[in-house]
Enzyme design. Structure first.
Site, mmCIF file in Angstrom:
data_model
loop_
_atom_site.group_PDB
_atom_site.id
_atom_site.type_symbol
_atom_site.label_atom_id
_atom_site.label_comp_id
_atom_site.label_asym_id
_atom_site.label_seq_id
_atom_site.Cartn_x
_atom_site.Cartn_y
_atom_site.Cartn_z
ATOM 1 N N LYS A 9 -32.429 -44.011 -19.355
ATOM 2 C CA LYS A 9 -33.752 -45.004 -19.490
ATOM 3 C C LYS A 9 -33.167 -46.427 -19.513
ATOM 4 O O LYS A 9 -32.515 -46.356 -20.627
ATOM 5 C CB LYS A 9 -35.174 -45.196 -19.222
ATOM 6 C CG LYS A 9 -35.634 -43.980 -18.445
ATOM 7 C CD LYS A 9 -37.484 -43.512 -18.136
ATOM 8 C CE LYS A 9 -38.014 -42.741 -16.785
ATOM 9 N NZ LYS A 9 -39.417 -42.412 -17.461
ATOM 10 N N TYR A 49 -38.131 -42.865 -6.454
ATOM 11 C CA TYR A 49 -39.464 -43.014 -6.562
ATOM 12 C C TYR A 49 -40.373 -42.489 -5.966
ATOM 13 O O TYR A 49 -41.178 -43.477 -6.174
ATOM 14 C CB TYR A 49 -40.134 -43.891 -8.447
ATOM 15 C CG TYR A 49 -39.531 -43.774 -9.282
ATOM 16 C CD1 TYR A 49 -39.517 -42.283 -10.534
ATOM 17 C CD2 TYR A 49 -38.473 -44.839 -9.642
ATOM 18 C CE1 TYR A 49 -39.064 -41.951 -11.467
ATOM 19 C CE2 TYR A 49 -38.269 -44.357 -11.272
ATOM 20 C CZ TYR A 49 -38.515 -43.105 -12.021
ATOM 21 O OH TYR A 49 -38.132 -43.049 -13.555
ATOM 22 N N ASN A 112 -39.958 -44.105 -22.144
ATOM 23 C CA ASN A 112 -40.173 -42.668 -22.138
ATOM 24 C C ASN A 112 -38.999 -42.400 -22.415
ATOM 25 O O ASN A 112 -38.441 -40.962 -22.258
ATOM 26 C CB ASN A 112 -41.246 -41.999 -21.955
ATOM 27 C CG ASN A 112 -40.857 -42.479 -20.422
ATOM 28 O OD1 ASN A 112 -39.970 -42.523 -20.147
ATOM 29 N ND2 ASN A 112 -41.891 -40.900 -19.773
ATOM 30 N N HIS A 115 -35.549 -39.717 -18.263
ATOM 31 C CA HIS A 115 -35.738 -38.737 -16.571
ATOM 32 C C HIS A 115 -35.471 -37.642 -16.398
ATOM 33 O O HIS A 115 -33.761 -37.705 -16.800
ATOM 34 C CB HIS A 115 -35.566 -40.034 -15.746
ATOM 35 C CG HIS A 115 -35.943 -39.167 -13.988
ATOM 36 N ND1 HIS A 115 -36.958 -39.325 -13.485
ATOM 37 C CD2 HIS A 115 -35.137 -38.553 -13.335
ATOM 38 C CE1 HIS A 115 -36.747 -38.408 -12.313
ATOM 39 N NE2 HIS A 115 -34.851 -38.319 -12.343
ATOM 40 N N GLU A 126 -32.384 -36.129 -5.906
ATOM 41 C CA GLU A 126 -31.946 -37.236 -7.086
ATOM 42 C C GLU A 126 -30.172 -36.793 -7.268
ATOM 43 O O GLU A 126 -29.697 -38.523 -7.383
ATOM 44 C CB GLU A 126 -32.387 -36.691 -8.368
ATOM 45 C CG GLU A 126 -33.888 -37.324 -8.350
ATOM 46 C CD GLU A 126 -34.960 -36.438 -9.198
ATOM 47 O OE1 GLU A 126 -33.777 -36.357 -10.390
ATOM 48 O OE2 GLU A 126 -35.947 -36.376 -9.334
HETATM 49 P P1 IDP Z 1 -42.125 -37.305 -15.788
HETATM 50 O O1 IDP Z 1 -40.915 -38.173 -15.966
HETATM 51 O O2 IDP Z 1 -41.727 -37.275 -16.631
HETATM 52 O O3 IDP Z 1 -41.488 -36.252 -14.272
HETATM 53 P P2 IDP Z 1 -44.087 -39.032 -14.350
HETATM 54 O O4 IDP Z 1 -45.071 -38.040 -13.477
HETATM 55 O O5 IDP Z 1 -42.954 -37.769 -12.586
HETATM 56 O O6 IDP Z 1 -43.349 -38.401 -15.193
HETATM 57 O O7 IDP Z 1 -43.571 -40.252 -13.803
HETATM 58 C C1 IDP Z 1 -42.254 -40.865 -13.488
HETATM 59 C C2 IDP Z 1 -42.139 -42.047 -15.010
HETATM 60 O O8 IDP Z 1 -43.583 -43.035 -14.549
HETATM 61 C C3 IDP Z 1 -42.128 -41.315 -16.434
HETATM 62 O O9 IDP Z 1 -41.177 -40.863 -16.774
HETATM 63 C C4 IDP Z 1 -42.868 -42.718 -17.023
HETATM 64 O O10 IDP Z 1 -42.095 -43.831 -16.987
HETATM 65 C C5 IDP Z 1 -43.517 -43.570 -15.703
HETATM 66 N N1 IDP Z 1 -45.592 -43.228 -15.667
HETATM 67 C C6 IDP Z 1 -45.923 -41.838 -15.948
HETATM 68 N N2 IDP Z 1 -47.261 -41.968 -15.957
HETATM 69 C C7 IDP Z 1 -47.027 -43.565 -16.001
HETATM 70 C C8 IDP Z 1 -49.075 -43.630 -16.565
HETATM 71 O O11 IDP Z 1 -49.770 -43.525 -16.983
HETATM 72 N N3 IDP Z 1 -48.522 -45.217 -17.304
HETATM 73 C C9 IDP Z 1 -47.453 -46.017 -17.222
HETATM 74 N N4 IDP Z 1 -46.193 -45.405 -17.191
HETATM 75 C C10 IDP Z 1 -46.435 -44.231 -16.294
HETATM 76 MG MG MG Z 2 -41.515 -37.043 -12.802
#
Ligand code: IDP
Ligand code: MG
Length: 154
Positions: A9, A49, A112, A115, A126
């Site tokens: 990212k 997304y 984070n 992805h 994807e």
């Molecule tokens: P993942 O990336 O571990 O699969 P997902 O639930 O699919 O997690 O969420 C996609 C992305 O959205 C996350 O990697 C993160 O960058 C962001 N995200 C998810 N939940 C939150 C939140 O509660 N606050 C802020 N960003 C979030």
């Molecule tokens: Mg996800």
């Protein structure tokens, strides 16, 4: 063998962590079969997304992901989807396990770093969004016979 879609990212690119993160996957034995360094247009992120549309973090997520270039990878290996998810760690940097990419390199819950597809269906979707026909390359890796046994290689 399975293929998964990984995105390093914008925060990984800006913090110059791409090499260290990619090394972990190479060290594990995963094979790079596709790679693209690009800034993802909003319309493409909306497809990628689509499952998160309407969630409170959606707008922030799309804005973050389109702010700077990313490194998009297709990785191949035995159980690659689950293996990569395990190596990435839990979604939130603040509680991702030490030893995982998110656990070792970040502390934010939204920035984070990475992805990774979370299922075979997501990987197919994807990979299809980010790689056109011919952009994922099948080739023999000379290390393969020392990474896998004969039965695993098939
Ligand atoms: P993942 O990336 O571990 O699969 P997902 O639930 O699919 O997690 O969420 C996609 C992305 O959205 C996350 O990697 C993160 O960058 C962001 N995200 C998810 N939940 C939150 C939140 O509660 N606050 C802020 N960003 C979030
Ligand atoms: Mg996800």
């Amino acid at each position: 063998m399975e293929r998964t879609l990984i995105i390093l990212k914008p925060d990984a690119v800006q913090r110059q962590l791409c090499g260290r993160i990619l090394s972990r996957f190479e060290d594990k034995g995963l094979k790079i079969v596709g790679a693209k360094f690009t800034q993802i247009p909003r319309a493409t992120l909306e497809k990628h997304y689509s499952d998160h549309q309407g969630k409170p973090f959606y707008e922030g997520l799309v804005s973050f992901m389109s702010k700077s270039p990313v490194l998009i990878l297709a990785l191949e290996g035995k159980g690659a989807i689950a293996v990569c998810r395990k190596m990435m760690g839990a979604t939130f940097g603040s509680n991702a396990e030490a030893g995982t990419i998110r656990g070792d390199f970040g502390i934010s819950d939204s920035f984070n770093l990475i992805h990774g597809s979370d299922s075979p269906e997501a990987a197919a979707k994807e990979l299809g969004i980010f790689f056109q026909e011919g952009e994922i390359v099948s080739y023999d890796n000379i290390s393969a016979p020392w990474i896998y046994d004969e039965d695993e290689l098939g």
